[in-house]
Design an enzyme around this catalytic site. Structure first.
Site, mmCIF file in Angstrom:
data_model
loop_
_atom_site.group_PDB
_atom_site.id
_atom_site.type_symbol
_atom_site.label_atom_id
_atom_site.label_comp_id
_atom_site.label_asym_id
_atom_site.label_seq_id
_atom_site.Cartn_x
_atom_site.Cartn_y
_atom_site.Cartn_z
ATOM 1 N N ASP A 252 3.706 -9.321 36.875
ATOM 2 C CA ASP A 252 2.326 -9.017 36.490
ATOM 3 C C ASP A 252 1.500 -8.541 37.655
ATOM 4 O OD1 ASP A 252 1.526 -11.838 34.363
ATOM 5 O OD2 ASP A 252 2.602 -9.970 33.969
ATOM 6 N N LYS A 274 -0.966 -6.220 33.524
ATOM 7 C CA LYS A 274 -2.047 -6.013 32.559
ATOM 8 C C LYS A 274 -3.345 -6.290 33.274
ATOM 9 C CE LYS A 274 -0.014 -8.743 29.659
ATOM 10 N NZ LYS A 274 0.260 -9.696 28.605
ATOM 11 N N MET A 386 -10.430 -16.023 32.764
ATOM 12 C CA MET A 386 -10.742 -14.684 32.229
ATOM 13 C C MET A 386 -12.201 -14.589 31.791
ATOM 14 S SD MET A 386 -7.271 -14.057 30.019
ATOM 15 C CE MET A 386 -7.091 -15.748 29.471
HETATM 16 N N1 SAH Z 1 -1.129 -18.313 33.463
HETATM 17 C C1 SAH Z 1 -2.212 -18.200 34.425
HETATM 18 C C2 SAH Z 1 -3.474 -17.672 33.816
HETATM 19 C C3 SAH Z 1 -3.356 -16.281 33.318
HETATM 20 S S1 SAH Z 1 -4.866 -15.684 32.638
HETATM 21 C C4 SAH Z 1 -2.440 -19.556 35.082
HETATM 22 O O1 SAH Z 1 -1.884 -20.569 34.647
HETATM 23 O O2 SAH Z 1 -3.167 -19.594 36.083
HETATM 24 C C5 SAH Z 1 -5.549 -14.815 33.989
HETATM 25 C C6 SAH Z 1 -6.774 -15.521 34.520
HETATM 26 O O3 SAH Z 1 -6.370 -16.607 35.331
HETATM 27 C C7 SAH Z 1 -7.631 -14.679 35.423
HETATM 28 O O4 SAH Z 1 -8.513 -13.884 34.677
HETATM 29 C C8 SAH Z 1 -8.371 -15.736 36.204
HETATM 30 O O5 SAH Z 1 -9.403 -16.288 35.443
HETATM 31 C C9 SAH Z 1 -7.333 -16.808 36.359
HETATM 32 N N2 SAH Z 1 -6.637 -16.722 37.656
HETATM 33 C C10 SAH Z 1 -5.332 -16.541 37.866
HETATM 34 N N3 SAH Z 1 -5.030 -16.581 39.182
HETATM 35 C C11 SAH Z 1 -6.200 -16.818 39.814
HETATM 36 C C12 SAH Z 1 -6.567 -16.953 41.179
HETATM 37 N N4 SAH Z 1 -5.659 -16.872 42.149
HETATM 38 N N5 SAH Z 1 -7.856 -17.188 41.478
HETATM 39 C C13 SAH Z 1 -8.773 -17.269 40.497
HETATM 40 N N6 SAH Z 1 -8.497 -17.148 39.203
HETATM 41 C C14 SAH Z 1 -7.227 -16.906 38.847
#
Ligand code: SAH
Length: 465
Positions: A252, A274, A386
């Site tokens: 991703d 995405k 998100m």
């Molecule tokens: N599966 C992932 C989430 C995917 S949805 C998890 O468990 O973390 C994607 C969202 O995750 C982004 O829009 C943001 O809100 C958050 N996100 C993922 N990595 C991040 C990071 N390093 N710092 C801040 N927000 C993050």
């Protein structure tokens, strides 16, 4: 190499440990774990030793050490605080031809004790010949990270099959290839995952095919692996191991270079990134691609940011795999909320602030707003994934639903990465602060009084470098 490494069979054979303190207890325990008939010779014993003697039913004697105590022993240890006694043990052992180890006296040791990594019977022993015991312990720690905890289980599993495999495949080369496939493929992964009966079936099928010489192309499988929020140090051991075995990797936008650099070098890499507005590849197409690659016999790594089952659509991908009978494994990862909280200094729960914490998405299917009425609860931290692009609407929705406009809130951008930034304020003024700071993706919003705890680090700062 100054010492000959050996693993010695001591089961039910006499081993003498002279001394009643901690050091003696450690030696006695190790020898007893290997099945030796340990006798502890010490006039006085420490609490540790007393417990050990009781638990492991060791013999304990208190008389003066004599030649008879050493006669017939396979090993002896001098681990007393009394140096003269240790030297006497050494002299007697030498006279009887019994290999002896005197604690902290390398010149009086005929053997030394290595640092040991024991995975249920699969043992790695590390020695520096006595020069740098700390270094060997550090090396051992490195092995700990490399060798899956379940290696011992895999060894015992293999032990149960050894005879059958030996009878079915007579040719040595073919047998070696058979075991390699078992140890690196589906069978091993099933054993590591604790799915023993499936592992037995897989092994049976593999053996029947090998015996008939009809091994088909290797069976493909999919590993759905959580890569954590960005810092490669937050990967799990299992994630790293699978990353180094995969033949194809689908990744991703959230997966940074630091993590991709750890993927097996010759693995094919397919970007299926995405972004919220710009879908490079539709979810159905990703699922279809996983199915196709695995059907071709490939070991496919589906690398996901954070945890695959938290807003990761992992569930949808495995449904597609399960529907077609493709073996898969899901490996959890550190989710963004955990990573951001830890690296920004905002605990998600805290005795004085929050007894609960919910993870919500800022835009669900058909861009529904979160159900603030249900989410706003005393003592509850809300983490919004998100949510950045809809921040003004989210803040307005929160306040319109009766939420306190002065509720502390923060945004963590690129959490756990070297360029992480944090802004904090209240839910009412966060959109304006964001206008000014202009944080980008990925960002996480944390709402709750726990945010003030970051205040110990300056919670009203508008941005952190
Ligand atoms: N599966 C992932 C989430 C995917 S949805 C998890 O468990 O973390 C994607 C969202 O995750 C982004 O829009 C943001 O809100 C958050 N996100 C993922 N990595 C991040 C990071 N390093 N710092 C801040 N927000 C993050």
């Amino acid at each position: 190499m100054d010492l000959l490494p050996l693993f010695m069979a001591v089961k039910d054979r006499p081993v003498l440990v002279v001394g009643g303190g901690k050091a003696a207890a450690r030696k006695a325990e190790l020898a007893s774990r290997a099945g030796a008939a340990v006798t502890v010779l010490a006039p006085e014993i420490s609490g540790d030793m007393a417990t050990l003697i009781a638990e492991r039913k060791l013999s304990h004697v208190t008389h003066e050490v004599t030649r008879e105590d050493l006669d017939g022993c396979v090993l002896a240890y001098g681990a007393s605080d009394d140096e003269a006694l240790n030297e006497k043990v050494h002299a007697l052992a030498e006279a009887c031809g019994v290999p002896v180890n005197i604690v902290d006296r390398p010149e009086l040791c005929q053997f030394i004790m290595p640092a040991i990594l024991d995975r249920d019977g699969v043992v790695v022993a590390v020695s520096s010949g006595g020069d740098a015991p700390l270094l060997t312990r550090m090396m051992k720690a490195r092995f700990e990270t490399l060798v899956p905890a379940a290696y011992g289980r895999l060894a015992r599993f293999a032990g149960r099959w050894r005879d059958r495999v030996g009878k079915a495949i007579r040719d040595g080369d073919r047998r070696r290839r058979f075991w390699e496939e078992a140890f690196e493929g589906t069978v091993a992964e099933l054993v590591f995952a604790g799915r023993d009966s499936e592992a037995e079936h897989a092994m049976q099928a593999q053996l029947e095919a090998a015996a008939k010489g009809t091994e088909g192309p290797p069976r493909g499988e999919v590993w759905l692996v959580g890569a954590g929020p960005g810092d490669p140090d937050l990967l799990t051991f299992r994630a790293l191991r699978l990353m180094q075995q995969a033949e194809v990797v689908l990744y991703d936008r959230l997966i940074g270079d630091g993590i991709m650099n750890l993927v097996r070098r010759d693995a094919e890499r397919i970007y299926v990134g995405k972004s919220p507005k710009n879908h490079t590849m539709a979810q159905e197409d990703i699922s279809a691609l996983l199915v196709r690659l695995a059907s071709e016999g490939k070991r496919v790594l589906r690398l996901k940011g954070g945890d695959p089952f938290i807003f990761g659509r992992g569930g949808e991908e495995i449904e597609a795999l399960a529907a077609r009978g493709i073996p898969f494994q899901v490996v959890p990862g550190v989710t963004a909320a955990n990573g951001c909280a830890a690296y920004a200094g905002i605990p998600l729960t805290h005795r004085d602030h929050a007894q609960a914490c919910v993870f919500v998405t800022g835009h669900g299917q058909e861009d529904q707003a979160p159900d603030w009425q249900a989410l706003i609860q005393p003592g509850q931290t809300i983490v919004v994934y998100m949510g950045l692009s809809a921040l003004p609407e989210l803040a307005a929705g929160y306040i319109a639903a009766g939420g306190d406009p002065n509720m502390p809130a923060a945004i963590v951008e690129k959490g756990t990465r070297p360029d992480q930034r944090v802004i904090a304020g209240t839910i009412a003024d966060l959109p304006a602060r964001q206008e000014a700071a202009n944080l980008g993706q990925p960002s996480l919003i944390i709402i709750g009084t726990v945010v003030t705890l970051q205040g110990e680090l300056a919670w009203f700062e508008t941005a952190q470098g």
